[in-house]
Design an enzyme around this catalytic site. Structure first.
Site, short mmCIF file in Angstrom:
data_model
loop_
_atom_site.label_atom_id
_atom_site.label_comp_id
_atom_site.label_asym_id
_atom_site.label_seq_id
_atom_site.Cartn_x
_atom_site.Cartn_y
_atom_site.Cartn_z
N HIS A 181 0.84 -1.20 0.00
CA HIS A 181 0.00 0.00 0.00
C HIS A 181 0.87 1.25 0.00
O HIS A 181 2.08 1.20 0.23
CB HIS A 181 -0.97 0.01 1.19
CG HIS A 181 -0.32 0.01 2.54
ND1 HIS A 181 0.35 1.10 3.06
CD2 HIS A 181 -0.27 -0.94 3.50
CE1 HIS A 181 0.79 0.82 4.27
NE2 HIS A 181 0.44 -0.43 4.56
N CYS B 284 3.60 -4.58 6.66
CA CYS B 284 3.22 -4.30 5.29
C CYS B 284 4.37 -3.65 4.53
O CYS B 284 5.33 -3.17 5.11
CB CYS B 284 1.99 -3.40 5.24
SG CYS B 284 0.48 -4.22 5.83
#
Length: 282
Positions: free
Chosen positions: A243, A259
């Site tokens: 992301h 992440c």
């Protein structure tokens, strides 16, 4: 919050389909999924070159009742580990049109049910081995690197091939998108901190989610792997994702909860890749 889904047999068709009507999810269902890592909902469909249905035939019926779901929310005790967690594939991806049984070996005992959707997106999984009318696939459940065998001959399965794969060198904090042997993009990225490292191994683009709740990333790309530090991100299953991030200072740093944080131009390219595209984290 809405989730929108689409499907296309080729990259050009996928691009033409962007922005078309998609199906809605229940509001709030995904909002908490990636809190601390992301949230929201919109899938671009997997781009499949030369998509084709599986050969016709009669697959043996399996009673799916009571089988645990092989989803990002699942925990599969009976799943075998990926035998080659840092090896590429030939790009074949499988679309599960209806829920199917996952077996421990070709023709073996069923131990899970692979659903036709994941986070409101159509289920596409990478094929990592084939034996007769059976295919071994990566599963999106815990433990990380879980695999299983599904019937692909005569089953509700569509086979396709993507030319892309994503390579993430966690130590070098570098992400590269490959189209065959051609480097089509390379970026410095942010990765997990030493306290919450980015998991390693072979995984894939499981879904694409348009962010409508928070503003740190317009699109979230959940992977078929999980944090090995956190059991949950904000009430969700601890799904690791690719992301964006509003502060470019994070790129090149190890500071996330697991992440991979990518720059805007990387996110734009990644969000066009087929679901099921292989992602190597090493």
């Amino acid at each position: 919050m809405t989730a929108r889904t689409r499907s296309a047999p080729s990259a050009p068709a996928r691009r033409r389909a962007l922005g078309r009507a998609r199906s809605s999810l229940l509001a709030g269902g995904l909002a908490a999924l990636l809190t601390g890592c992301g949230g929201g909902a919109l899938p671009p469909a997997p781009a499949a070159d030369h998509a084709a249905p599986a050969p016709a035939g009669q697959a043996a019926r399996v009673d799916l009742t009571g089988l645990p779901e092989a989803s990002t929310f699942g925990d599969l005790d009976g799943a075998a580990a990926d035998p080659a967690p840092q090896v590429g594939t030939d790009g074949v991806v499988l679309r599960v049109e209806h829920d199917v049984a996952v077996h421990d070996a070709p023709g073996g005992a069923p131990f899970a049910r692979l659903p036709a959707t994941q986070l409101g997106n159509p289920t596409w999984v990478p094929l990592i081995a084939r034996q007769g009318g059976w295919g071994q696939v990566l599963l999106p459940s815990r433990p990380n690197s879980s695999t299983g065998w599904i019937r692909i001959d005569g089953a509700p399965i569509t086979q396709a091939r993507t030319p892309y794969h994503v390579d993430v060198d966690v130590d070098a904090r570098r992400l590269v998108v490959w189209e065959g042997d051609r480097n089509v993009g390379s970026w410095t990225v942010g990765v997990g901190s030493s306290d919450s490292p980015t998991p390693r191994g072979r995984t894939y683009l499981m879904a694409a989610i348009e962010e409508t709740v928070t503003k740190f990333s317009p699109i979230i790309l959940p992977l078929g792997t999980h944090s090995e530090t956190f059991n949950s991100y904000g009430g969700g299953p601890g799904t690791v994702a690719l992301h964006g991030w509003p502060d470019p200072a994070v790129f090149g740093e190890a500071a996330s909860d697991g992440c991979v944080r990518v720059p805007p131009d990387a996110l734009r390219l990644l969000s066009t890749l087929p679901l099921g595209t292989l992602v190597l984290l090493h």
